[in-house]
Design a protein around this motif. Structure first.
Motif, PDB file in Angstrom:
ATOM      1  N   GLU A  74       0.857  -1.208  -0.212  1.00 18.31           N
ATOM      2  CA  GLU A  74      -0.015  -0.081   0.058  1.00 18.31           C
ATOM      3  C   GLU A  74       0.967   1.261  -0.040  1.00 18.31           C
ATOM      4  O   GLU A  74       1.834   1.457   0.867  1.00 18.31           O
ATOM      5  N   ASN A  75       0.770   2.159  -0.846  1.00 23.82           N
ATOM      6  CA  ASN A  75       1.277   3.389  -0.923  1.00 23.82           C
ATOM      7  C   ASN A  75       0.464   4.553  -0.804  1.00 23.82           C
ATOM      8  O   ASN A  75       0.415   5.085  -1.650  1.00 23.82           O
ATOM      9  N   GLU A  76       0.210   4.386   0.409  1.00 19.63           N
ATOM     10  CA  GLU A  76      -0.848   5.503   0.907  1.00 19.63           C
ATOM     11  C   GLU A  76       0.005   6.530   1.851  1.00 19.63           C
ATOM     12  O   GLU A  76       0.765   5.974   2.677  1.00 19.63           O
ATOM     13  N   ARG A  77      -0.166   7.878   1.809  1.00 22.01           N
ATOM     14  CA  ARG A  77       0.465   8.660   2.798  1.00 22.01           C
ATOM     15  C   ARG A  77      -0.479   9.268   3.964  1.00 22.01           C
ATOM     16  O   ARG A  77      -1.671   9.535   3.533  1.00 22.01           O
ATOM     17  N   TYR A  78       0.140   9.214   5.173  1.00 18.81           N
ATOM     18  CA  TYR A  78      -0.601   9.648   6.068  1.00 18.81           C
ATOM     19  C   TYR A  78       0.191  10.072   7.311  1.00 18.81           C
ATOM     20  O   TYR A  78       1.357   9.550   7.218  1.00 18.81           O
TER      21      TYR A  78
END
Length: 203
Positions: A74-78
């Motif tokens: 998963e290449n999600e930014r948070y």
């Protein structure tokens, strides 16, 4: 013990046995892409092998082993704290399964199409591992943080539905649907379903 053996031979005379061995190899692959920018992926690969010894024309003792890997990226930014963002995460699950059971076929080996079902006991060994990629939002430097490997062993039940297409006298193309679930938890059979294709060889 001897009396039981004599009784068994009387009920199932030796002439009724048709001991034939069959070896099978299967491979399954599943890939899913998801996310608004198609930035995430889930990939599963499964390899399995089985040895079946037919003690009757349609019934066999089935020994099997399989290895599968599930990798979710998963290449999600948070944001996790001031100046630090998580920009990627990868989870990896490796499963080794060893099983023994009974296989029942529903057509003779001379048939063009041979449906079958297998069910039995399996021991499942699971390894879980994950890592994170974090970014310093001020310098844009990225660091990979590897997690610990977690291991688990589960007493399970396996079930397989198969359909063999006989190509030659000994070689068949085989498709199958398999499930594996914790013992005595039948309601979870639908939660772990895999599709595979392979071949079998009678000798």
């Amino acid at each position: 013990m001897k009396s039981l053996l004599v009784l068994f031979v009387i009920i199932f005379p030796l002439s009724s046995f048709a001991i034939v061995n069959e070896v099978a190899f299967d491979f399954g692959y599943d890939r899913q892409i998801y996310g608004l920018q198609r930035q995430n992926s889930s990939v599963n690969r499964t390899y399995s092998a089985a040895l079946s010894t037919y003690i009757f024309d349609y019934t066999a003792i089935d020994l099997n082993a399989s290895r599968s890997s599930d990798i979710t990226t998963e290449n999600e930014r948070y944001n996790v704290t001031t100046g630090i963002d998580v920009v990627g995460q990868q989870n990896r699950v490796t499963s080794n399964v060893y099983g023994v059971g009974i296989k029942q076929m529903f057509a003779p080996r001379t048939a063009r199409l041979i449906p079958g079902i297998s069910i039995g006991y399996a021991k499942q060994f699971l390894n879980y591992n994950s890592d994170l990629t974090i970014e310093d939002t001020s310098t844009k430097a990225r660091t990979n943080l590897a997690g610990r490997t977690t291991k688990q062993r589960i007493d399970s039940v396996f079930g397989t539905l198969s359909l063999q297409l006989r190509m030659t006298e000994r070689l068949s193309l085989k498709g199958s649907v398999k499930t594996l679930f914790p013992a005595f938890e039948l309601d979870k059979a639908r939660d772990n379903v895999k599709y595979a294709i392979g071949f079998s060889w009678v000798f």
